[in-house]
Design an enzyme around this catalytic site. Structure first.
Site, PDB file in Angstrom:
ATOM      1  N   ASN A  23       0.866  -1.175   0.000  1.00 61.47           N
ATOM      2  CA  ASN A  23       0.000   0.000   0.000  1.00 61.47           C
ATOM      3  C   ASN A  23       0.907   1.232   0.000  1.00 61.47           C
ATOM      4  O   ASN A  23       1.553   1.520   1.003  1.00 61.47           O
ATOM      5  CB  ASN A  23      -0.886  -0.041   1.264  1.00 61.47           C
ATOM      6  CG  ASN A  23      -1.704   1.221   1.440  1.00 61.47           C
ATOM      7  OD1 ASN A  23      -1.770   2.061   0.536  1.00 61.47           O
ATOM      8  ND2 ASN A  23      -2.331   1.360   2.601  1.00 61.47           N
ATOM      9  N   TRP A  24       0.954   1.908  -1.130  1.00 65.14           N
ATOM     10  CA  TRP A  24       1.870   3.059  -1.235  1.00 65.14           C
ATOM     11  C   TRP A  24       1.344   4.297  -0.499  1.00 65.14           C
ATOM     12  O   TRP A  24       2.066   5.286  -0.381  1.00 65.14           O
ATOM     13  CB  TRP A  24       2.080   3.423  -2.708  1.00 65.14           C
ATOM     14  CG  TRP A  24       2.952   2.478  -3.472  1.00 65.14           C
ATOM     15  CD1 TRP A  24       3.579   1.362  -3.007  1.00 65.14           C
ATOM     16  CD2 TRP A  24       3.315   2.579  -4.865  1.00 65.14           C
ATOM     17  NE1 TRP A  24       4.298   0.761  -4.007  1.00 65.14           N
ATOM     18  CE2 TRP A  24       4.150   1.486  -5.156  1.00 65.14           C
ATOM     19  CE3 TRP A  24       3.002   3.483  -5.889  1.00 65.14           C
ATOM     20  CZ2 TRP A  24       4.682   1.273  -6.436  1.00 65.14           C
ATOM     21  CZ3 TRP A  24       3.529   3.268  -7.155  1.00 65.14           C
ATOM     22  CH2 TRP A  24       4.366   2.176  -7.430  1.00 65.14           C
ATOM     23  N   LYS A  25       0.103   4.263  -0.087  1.00 60.37           N
ATOM     24  CA  LYS A  25      -0.495   5.432   0.585  1.00 60.37           C
ATOM     25  C   LYS A  25      -0.279   6.678  -0.285  1.00 60.37           C
ATOM     26  O   LYS A  25      -0.397   6.588  -1.500  1.00 60.37           O
ATOM     27  CB  LYS A  25       0.061   5.561   2.012  1.00 60.37           C
ATOM     28  CG  LYS A  25      -0.090   4.234   2.787  1.00 60.37           C
ATOM     29  CD  LYS A  25       0.191   4.343   4.243  1.00 60.37           C
ATOM     30  CE  LYS A  25      -0.011   2.984   4.910  1.00 60.37           C
ATOM     31  NZ  LYS A  25       0.101   3.009   6.344  1.00 60.37           N
ATOM     32  N   HIS A  45      -9.414   0.960   5.205  1.00 62.86           N
ATOM     33  CA  HIS A  45      -8.109   1.132   5.843  1.00 62.86           C
ATOM     34  C   HIS A  45      -8.265   2.046   7.064  1.00 62.86           C
ATOM     35  O   HIS A  45      -9.051   3.000   7.037  1.00 62.86           O
ATOM     36  CB  HIS A  45      -7.103   1.723   4.851  1.00 62.86           C
ATOM     37  CG  HIS A  45      -5.701   1.652   5.377  1.00 62.86           C
ATOM     38  ND1 HIS A  45      -5.221   2.547   6.299  1.00 62.86           N
ATOM     39  CD2 HIS A  45      -4.699   0.772   5.150  1.00 62.86           C
ATOM     40  CE1 HIS A  45      -3.970   2.217   6.606  1.00 62.86           C
ATOM     41  NE2 HIS A  45      -3.629   1.147   5.917  1.00 62.86           N
ATOM     42  N   GLU A  81      -6.591   4.381   8.178  1.00 63.73           N
ATOM     43  CA  GLU A  81      -6.348   5.813   7.938  1.00 63.73           C
ATOM     44  C   GLU A  81      -7.569   6.479   7.316  1.00 63.73           C
ATOM     45  O   GLU A  81      -7.816   7.661   7.532  1.00 63.73           O
ATOM     46  CB  GLU A  81      -5.083   5.976   7.068  1.00 63.73           C
ATOM     47  CG  GLU A  81      -3.830   5.677   7.898  1.00 63.73           C
ATOM     48  CD  GLU A  81      -2.637   5.161   7.123  1.00 63.73           C
ATOM     49  OE1 GLU A  81      -2.640   5.226   5.881  1.00 63.73           O
ATOM     50  OE2 GLU A  81      -1.697   4.662   7.782  1.00 63.73           O
ATOM     51  N   GLU A 107      -4.826  -5.206  10.573  1.00 63.32           N
ATOM     52  CA  GLU A 107      -3.776  -4.209  10.789  1.00 63.32           C
ATOM     53  C   GLU A 107      -4.011  -3.512  12.123  1.00 63.32           C
ATOM     54  O   GLU A 107      -4.812  -2.558  12.201  1.00 63.32           O
ATOM     55  CB  GLU A 107      -3.790  -3.161   9.673  1.00 63.32           C
ATOM     56  CG  GLU A 107      -3.552  -3.728   8.293  1.00 63.32           C
ATOM     57  CD  GLU A 107      -3.032  -2.660   7.325  1.00 63.32           C
ATOM     58  OE1 GLU A 107      -1.882  -2.777   6.902  1.00 63.32           O
ATOM     59  OE2 GLU A 107      -3.762  -1.712   7.043  1.00 63.32           O
ATOM     60  N   GLY A 138       3.122   1.953  10.892  1.00 65.66           N
ATOM     61  CA  GLY A 138       4.075   3.057  10.767  1.00 65.66           C
ATOM     62  C   GLY A 138       4.821   3.381  12.046  1.00 65.66           C
ATOM     63  O   GLY A 138       5.452   4.425  12.153  1.00 65.66           O
ATOM     64  N   SER A 157       4.058  -2.492  10.205  1.00 61.94           N
ATOM     65  CA  SER A 157       5.517  -2.543  10.362  1.00 61.94           C
ATOM     66  C   SER A 157       6.131  -3.866   9.909  1.00 61.94           C
ATOM     67  O   SER A 157       7.093  -4.356  10.521  1.00 61.94           O
ATOM     68  CB  SER A 157       5.918  -2.218  11.806  1.00 61.94           C
ATOM     69  OG  SER A 157       5.506  -0.894  12.134  1.00 61.94           O
ATOM     70  N   GLY A 190       3.138  -1.288   4.273  1.00 62.75           N
ATOM     71  CA  GLY A 190       3.182   0.147   4.007  1.00 62.75           C
ATOM     72  C   GLY A 190       4.598   0.580   3.674  1.00 62.75           C
ATOM     73  O   GLY A 190       5.079   0.402   2.565  1.00 62.75           O
ATOM     74  N   GLY A 191       5.280   1.129   4.665  1.00 59.54           N
ATOM     75  CA  GLY A 191       6.603   1.733   4.463  1.00 59.54           C
ATOM     76  C   GLY A 191       7.587   0.853   3.704  1.00 59.54           C
ATOM     77  O   GLY A 191       8.249   1.324   2.763  1.00 59.54           O
TER      78      GLY A 191
HETATM   79  P1  13P Z   1       3.422   0.127   7.698  1.00 61.59           P
HETATM   80  O1  13P Z   1       3.919  -1.148   7.046  1.00 61.59           O
HETATM   81  O2  13P Z   1       4.157   1.345   7.257  1.00 61.59           O
HETATM   82  O3  13P Z   1       3.343  -0.028   9.181  1.00 61.59           O
HETATM   83  O4  13P Z   1       1.916   0.353   7.184  1.00 61.59           O
HETATM   84  C1  13P Z   1       0.997  -0.689   7.251  1.00 61.59           C
HETATM   85  C2  13P Z   1      -0.221  -0.300   6.527  1.00 61.59           C
HETATM   86  O5  13P Z   1      -0.985   0.544   6.982  1.00 61.59           O
HETATM   87  C3  13P Z   1      -0.484  -0.939   5.231  1.00 61.59           C
HETATM   88  O6  13P Z   1      -1.768  -0.676   4.787  1.00 61.59           O
END
Ligand code: 13P
Length: 253
Positions: free
Chosen positions: A12-14, A98, A100, A166, A172, A212, A233-234
């Protein structure tokens, strides 16, 4: 375990990357990507990058999807994206709910359920995201929260879908759930899925872990019985580290 639970690894590149980064990412990810890879791989870029990613991944086994969709099929919804528009860009998947979006856009459990149903209507596979906050975990409410989110998300039976667990406190933060902690929550979710959807659907349901995930911890998580992949994510922003995570999920990379 059901054969349909082939590992599913998603990035997920956000709100990251520009077109040039996206093209380079696709080239680097596909370099040396074996056709016999033992996992399904999906990229979720921003809407503005979907065309670039679709071009960059065309002809490969890597799929792409949107990070969100509207509950309605079309209409006067400025700034929103419909399921049909995602399907039109070759998306196979779409993220629904998600944390967020729940946090920043007030998405309710019920709206997430409608989004998942709308996704199915347009032939997209929903990747339904659920997870508890740190406060909810401290209060001992994890299972109650997950059950409420799950029941609402699947109320309209949007199969086939994937579930991404998640924990919000692990996103993050660098603080990953331990493999044992993640496994115990995934086992709870599979039992819950059996109660709500039936044994067969539960046995075939891919439950991904997110929060993470890195090349260094992916192997210890993926060996857990009820962890069928990752939503990253990251560490999914760099094709090298994402390939490392994919490689740890089975033979082939
Ligand atoms: P991180 O891997 O950066 O913790 O993010 C997870 C995430 O929210 C993927 O959708």
């Amino acid at each position: 375990m059901s054969e349909s639970r082939r590992p599913l690894i998603a990035a997920n590149w956000k709100m990251h990357h520009l077109r040039q980064d996206a093209s380079r990412y696709c080239r680097e990810l596909l370099r040396g990507f074996p056709p016999e890879i033992a996992a399904d791989v999906v990229i979720f870029p921003s809407f503005t990058l979907l065309v670039t990613v679709a071009e960059g991944l065309a002809g490969s086994s890597v799929a792409w999807g949107g990070q969100d969709l509207h509950t309605e099929p079309k209409g006067a919804f400025t700034g929103d994206i419909s399921g049909e528009q995602l399907a039109d860009l070759g998306c196979s998947w779409v993220l629904c709910g998600h944390s967020e979006r729940r946090r920043d856009h007030g998405e309710s459990d019920e709206a997430v359920g409608r989004k998942a149903a709308t996704a199915r209507h347009f032939g997209l596979k929903p990747m339904i995201c659920i997870g508890e906050t740190a406060e909810e975990r401290r209060a001992g409410a994890t299972q109650e929260v997950l059950e409420r989110q799950f029941r609402a998300a699947v109320a309209q039976r949007p199969e086939p879908f994937a579930l991404a667990y998640e924990p919000v406190w692990a996103i993050g933060t660098g603080e990953t759930a331990t493999p044992e902690m993640a496994q115990s929550t995934h086992a709870f979710l599979r039992t819950l899925a059996a109660r709500v959807l039936g044994e067969t659907a539960s046995d075939g349901l891919r439950i991904l872990y997110g929060g993470s995930v890195k090349p260094a911890n992916a192997a210890s998580l993926i060996v857990q019985k009820d962890i069928d992949g990752f939503l990253v994510g990251g560490a999914g922003l760099d094709p090298g580290s994402f390939s490392g995570i994919i490689g740890s999920s089975g033979p082939g990379l």
